[in-house]
Motif scaffolding. Structure first.
Motif, PDB file in Angstrom:
ATOM      1  N   ILE A   1       0.845  -1.194   0.000  1.00 55.83           N
ATOM      2  CA  ILE A   1       0.000   0.000   0.000  1.00 55.83           C
ATOM      3  C   ILE A   1       0.880   1.243   0.000  1.00 55.83           C
ATOM      4  CG2 ILE A   1      -1.619   1.357   1.410  1.00 55.83           C
ATOM      5  CD1 ILE A   1      -2.918  -1.389   2.177  1.00 55.83           C
ATOM      6  N   ASN A   2       1.950   1.220   0.781  1.00 52.77           N
ATOM      7  CA  ASN A   2       2.870   2.359   0.820  1.00 52.77           C
ATOM      8  C   ASN A   2       3.668   2.487  -0.473  1.00 52.77           C
ATOM      9  OD1 ASN A   2       2.037   3.231   3.368  1.00 52.77           O
ATOM     10  ND2 ASN A   2       3.329   1.712   4.358  1.00 52.77           N
ATOM     11  N   VAL A   3       4.003   1.367  -1.099  1.00 60.71           N
ATOM     12  CA  VAL A   3       4.647   1.408  -2.420  1.00 60.71           C
ATOM     13  C   VAL A   3       3.715   2.094  -3.413  1.00 60.71           C
ATOM     14  CG1 VAL A   3       5.316  -0.027  -4.407  1.00 60.71           C
ATOM     15  CG2 VAL A   3       6.193  -0.576  -2.126  1.00 60.71           C
ATOM     16  N   ILE A   4       2.447   1.695  -3.430  1.00 63.20           N
ATOM     17  CA  ILE A   4       1.485   2.283  -4.370  1.00 63.20           C
ATOM     18  C   ILE A   4       1.317   3.778  -4.099  1.00 63.20           C
ATOM     19  CG2 ILE A   4      -0.911   2.237  -5.184  1.00 63.20           C
ATOM     20  CD1 ILE A   4      -0.867  -0.828  -4.510  1.00 63.20           C
ATOM     21  N   ALA A   5       1.334   4.167  -2.834  1.00 62.68           N
ATOM     22  CA  ALA A   5       1.254   5.598  -2.505  1.00 62.68           C
ATOM     23  C   ALA A   5       2.448   6.350  -3.096  1.00 62.68           C
ATOM     24  CB  ALA A   5       1.193   5.793  -0.989  1.00 62.68           C
ATOM     25  N   GLN A   6       3.629   5.741  -3.047  1.00 55.57           N
ATOM     26  CA  GLN A   6       4.819   6.368  -3.638  1.00 55.57           C
ATOM     27  C   GLN A   6       4.672   6.479  -5.156  1.00 55.57           C
ATOM     28  OE1 GLN A   6       7.160   7.870  -2.082  1.00 55.57           O
ATOM     29  NE2 GLN A   6       7.061   7.040  -0.015  1.00 55.57           N
ATOM     30  N   VAL A   7       4.147   5.421  -5.782  1.00 57.42           N
ATOM     31  CA  VAL A   7       3.940   5.436  -7.231  1.00 57.42           C
ATOM     32  C   VAL A   7       2.965   6.555  -7.603  1.00 57.42           C
ATOM     33  CG1 VAL A   7       2.994   4.141  -9.193  1.00 57.42           C
ATOM     34  CG2 VAL A   7       4.490   2.994  -7.534  1.00 57.42           C
ATOM     35  N   LYS A   8       1.867   6.629  -6.890  1.00 60.24           N
ATOM     36  CA  LYS A   8       0.857   7.651  -7.192  1.00 60.24           C
ATOM     37  C   LYS A   8       1.452   9.054  -7.057  1.00 60.24           C
ATOM     38  CE  LYS A   8      -3.961   8.753  -6.634  1.00 60.24           C
ATOM     39  NZ  LYS A   8      -5.251   8.180  -6.329  1.00 60.24           N
ATOM     40  N   ALA A   9       2.236   9.276  -6.017  1.00 60.34           N
ATOM     41  CA  ALA A   9       2.863  10.587  -5.825  1.00 60.34           C
ATOM     42  C   ALA A   9       3.848  10.889  -6.946  1.00 60.34           C
ATOM     43  CB  ALA A   9       3.561  10.646  -4.467  1.00 60.34           C
ATOM     44  N   ALA A  10       4.634   9.889  -7.340  1.00 57.20           N
ATOM     45  CA  ALA A  10       5.638  10.087  -8.394  1.00 57.20           C
ATOM     46  C   ALA A  10       5.005  10.359  -9.747  1.00 57.20           C
ATOM     47  CB  ALA A  10       6.545   8.864  -8.476  1.00 57.20           C
ATOM     48  N   LEU A  11       3.793   9.841  -9.959  1.00 59.58           N
ATOM     49  CA  LEU A  11       3.122   9.986 -11.252  1.00 59.58           C
ATOM     50  C   LEU A  11       2.048  11.067 -11.242  1.00 59.58           C
ATOM     51  CD1 LEU A  11       2.782   6.206 -12.216  1.00 59.58           C
ATOM     52  CD2 LEU A  11       4.574   7.846 -12.869  1.00 59.58           C
ATOM     53  N   GLY A  12       2.135  11.969 -10.297  1.00 52.90           N
ATOM     54  CA  GLY A  12       1.174  13.070 -10.252  1.00 52.90           C
ATOM     55  C   GLY A  12      -0.247  12.614 -10.016  1.00 52.90           C
ATOM     56  N   GLY A  13      -0.416  11.492  -9.339  1.00 53.63           N
ATOM     57  CA  GLY A  13      -1.744  10.996  -8.996  1.00 53.63           C
ATOM     58  C   GLY A  13      -2.367  10.052 -10.009  1.00 53.63           C
ATOM     59  N   ASP A  14      -1.656   9.744 -11.107  1.00 53.53           N
ATOM     60  CA  ASP A  14      -2.244   8.957 -12.197  1.00 53.53           C
ATOM     61  C   ASP A  14      -1.738   7.523 -12.227  1.00 53.53           C
ATOM     62  OD1 ASP A  14      -3.466   8.050 -14.477  1.00 53.53           O
ATOM     63  OD2 ASP A  14      -2.451   9.447 -15.841  1.00 53.53           O
ATOM     64  N   LEU A  15      -2.397   6.637 -11.481  1.00 56.16           N
ATOM     65  CA  LEU A  15      -2.001   5.223 -11.450  1.00 56.16           C
ATOM     66  C   LEU A  15      -2.285   4.499 -12.764  1.00 56.16           C
ATOM     67  CD1 LEU A  15      -3.081   4.152  -7.843  1.00 56.16           C
ATOM     68  CD2 LEU A  15      -0.749   4.498  -8.706  1.00 56.16           C
ATOM     69  N   THR A  16      -3.096   5.097 -13.646  1.00 58.61           N
ATOM     70  CA  THR A  16      -3.348   4.435 -14.938  1.00 58.61           C
ATOM     71  C   THR A  16      -2.098   4.428 -15.808  1.00 58.61           C
ATOM     72  OG1 THR A  16      -4.160   6.442 -16.051  1.00 58.61           O
ATOM     73  CG2 THR A  16      -5.805   5.056 -14.899  1.00 58.61           C
ATOM     74  N   ARG A  17      -1.076   5.179 -15.435  1.00 48.92           N
ATOM     75  CA  ARG A  17       0.192   5.156 -16.182  1.00 48.92           C
ATOM     76  C   ARG A  17       1.003   3.892 -15.922  1.00 48.92           C
ATOM     77  NH1 ARG A  17       3.672  10.272 -15.374  1.00 48.92           N
ATOM     78  NH2 ARG A  17       4.953   9.099 -16.854  1.00 48.92           N
ATOM     79  N   VAL A  18       0.638   3.121 -14.900  1.00 47.16           N
ATOM     80  CA  VAL A  18       1.348   1.868 -14.622  1.00 47.16           C
ATOM     81  C   VAL A  18       0.979   0.856 -15.691  1.00 47.16           C
ATOM     82  CG1 VAL A  18       1.601  -0.079 -13.028  1.00 47.16           C
ATOM     83  CG2 VAL A  18       1.496   2.272 -12.139  1.00 47.16           C
ATOM     84  N   LYS A  19       1.981   0.468 -16.497  1.00 49.28           N
ATOM     85  CA  LYS A  19       1.776  -0.562 -17.515  1.00 49.28           C
ATOM     86  C   LYS A  19       2.006  -1.953 -16.942  1.00 49.28           C
ATOM     87  CE  LYS A  19       3.198  -0.192 -21.685  1.00 49.28           C
ATOM     88  NZ  LYS A  19       4.033  -0.018 -22.891  1.00 49.28           N
ATOM     89  N   ARG A  20       2.937  -2.052 -15.966  1.00 45.23           N
ATOM     90  CA  ARG A  20       3.278  -3.361 -15.439  1.00 45.23           C
ATOM     91  C   ARG A  20       3.994  -3.219 -14.106  1.00 45.23           C
ATOM     92  NH1 ARG A  20       3.842  -8.803 -17.887  1.00 45.23           N
ATOM     93  NH2 ARG A  20       3.935 -10.016 -15.983  1.00 45.23           N
ATOM     94  N   VAL A  21       3.645  -4.075 -13.160  1.00 49.72           N
ATOM     95  CA  VAL A  21       4.483  -4.266 -11.986  1.00 49.72           C
ATOM     96  C   VAL A  21       5.537  -5.270 -12.447  1.00 49.72           C
ATOM     97  CG1 VAL A  21       4.612  -5.009  -9.585  1.00 49.72           C
ATOM     98  CG2 VAL A  21       2.516  -3.899 -10.445  1.00 49.72           C
ATOM     99  N   VAL A  22       6.762  -4.814 -12.601  1.00 50.06           N
ATOM    100  CA  VAL A  22       7.814  -5.658 -13.166  1.00 50.06           C
ATOM    101  C   VAL A  22       8.379  -6.599 -12.113  1.00 50.06           C
ATOM    102  CG1 VAL A  22      10.090  -5.661 -14.286  1.00 50.06           C
ATOM    103  CG2 VAL A  22       8.393  -3.910 -14.880  1.00 50.06           C
ATOM    104  N   ARG A  23       8.683  -6.050 -10.935  1.00 48.90           N
ATOM    105  CA  ARG A  23       9.350  -6.846  -9.906  1.00 48.90           C
ATOM    106  C   ARG A  23       9.024  -6.309  -8.533  1.00 48.90           C
ATOM    107  NH1 ARG A  23      13.537  -6.359  -6.605  1.00 48.90           N
ATOM    108  NH2 ARG A  23      14.742  -8.190  -6.090  1.00 48.90           N
ATOM    109  N   LEU A  24       8.852  -7.211  -7.580  1.00 50.10           N
ATOM    110  CA  LEU A  24       8.793  -6.865  -6.165  1.00 50.10           C
ATOM    111  C   LEU A  24       9.959  -7.553  -5.471  1.00 50.10           C
ATOM    112  CD1 LEU A  24       5.001  -7.253  -5.253  1.00 50.10           C
ATOM    113  CD2 LEU A  24       6.232  -5.175  -5.899  1.00 50.10           C
ATOM    114  N   GLY A  25      10.554  -6.848  -4.552  1.00 45.22           N
ATOM    115  CA  GLY A  25      11.596  -7.424  -3.710  1.00 45.22           C
ATOM    116  C   GLY A  25      11.126  -7.376  -2.273  1.00 45.22           C
ATOM    117  N   GLY A  26      11.158  -8.515  -1.615  1.00 41.87           N
ATOM    118  CA  GLY A  26      10.697  -8.591  -0.231  1.00 41.87           C
ATOM    119  C   GLY A  26      11.819  -8.968   0.703  1.00 41.87           C
ATOM    120  N   PHE A  27      11.888  -8.266   1.811  1.00 39.22           N
ATOM    121  CA  PHE A  27      12.857  -8.545   2.858  1.00 39.22           C
ATOM    122  C   PHE A  27      12.076  -8.914   4.108  1.00 39.22           C
ATOM    123  CE2 PHE A  27      14.478  -5.474  -0.105  1.00 39.22           C
ATOM    124  CZ  PHE A  27      15.720  -5.995  -0.444  1.00 39.22           C
ATOM    125  N   ILE A  28      12.333 -10.100   4.630  1.00 43.65           N
ATOM    126  CA  ILE A  28      11.602 -10.609   5.777  1.00 43.65           C
ATOM    127  C   ILE A  28      12.568 -10.740   6.948  1.00 43.65           C
ATOM    128  CG2 ILE A  28      10.093 -12.450   6.626  1.00 43.65           C
ATOM    129  CD1 ILE A  28       9.093 -11.047   3.990  1.00 43.65           C
TER     130      ILE A  28
END
Length: 155
Positions: free
Chosen positions: A73-100
């Motif tokens: 959810i926080n990643v998506i918030a960063q994406v939305k902020a970086a794209l001026g609020g337009d999440l429709t510009r996301v063509k693909r989630v290419v990779r996620l990296g998880g640290f546990i």
């Protein structure tokens, strides 16, 4: 109503937080060409960690999965902020990296990270299907149990 990431978030009853500012000498996102890199995000909810601790050391898989979801959810918030609020510009989630953050005996990393992966598909549909790496680490900032970073293709 159009089927967009924002309408899917609303259907999931998710309100994105204000994108968190960096806490050290880095930026939260880098847009280069058509790729957007998002720095690791912790499971912050209302500015506080959802929980602290380690998987296999008091934090349940269910709680870890909820943390991975909160991280995304926080990643998506960063994406939305970086794209001026337009999440429709996301063509693909290419990779996620998880640290546990976990004990040496813990082996359920993938189960925990599914909290982020499942949400990526729920929000972005087929464009949310991604490559992924998930690793166990001895500790994370602020004693967080999970951290998630991401790479997106942008239109």
């Amino acid at each position: 109503m159009a089927d967009t990431p924002d309408t899917r978030l609303a259907a999931l009853e998710i309100t994105l937080p204000v994108a968190a500012a960096p806490v050290a000498n880095y930026v939260t996102t880098v847009l280069t060409g058509n790729m957007l890199v998002v720095s690791g995000q912790l499971p912050l909810v209302d500015g506080k960690l959802l929980i602290t601790g380690k998987l296999g050391g008091g934090v349940s898989n269910q709680a870890g999965t909820a943390c991975a979801r909160a991280c995304l959810i926080n990643v998506i918030a960063q994406v939305k902020a970086a794209l001026g609020g337009d999440l429709t510009r996301v063509k693909r989630v290419v990779r996620l990296g998880g640290f546990i953050a976990c004990t040496p005996e813990f082996t359920e990393h993938a189960v925990v990270m599914n909290g982020a992966s499942d949400l990526a598909v729920e929000v972005f549909g087929d464009a949310g299907r991604h490559a992924r790496s998930t690793i166990g680490v001895p500790s994370l900032p602020a004693n967080a149990p999970v951290e998630v970073e991401a790479l997106f293709e942008i239109a």
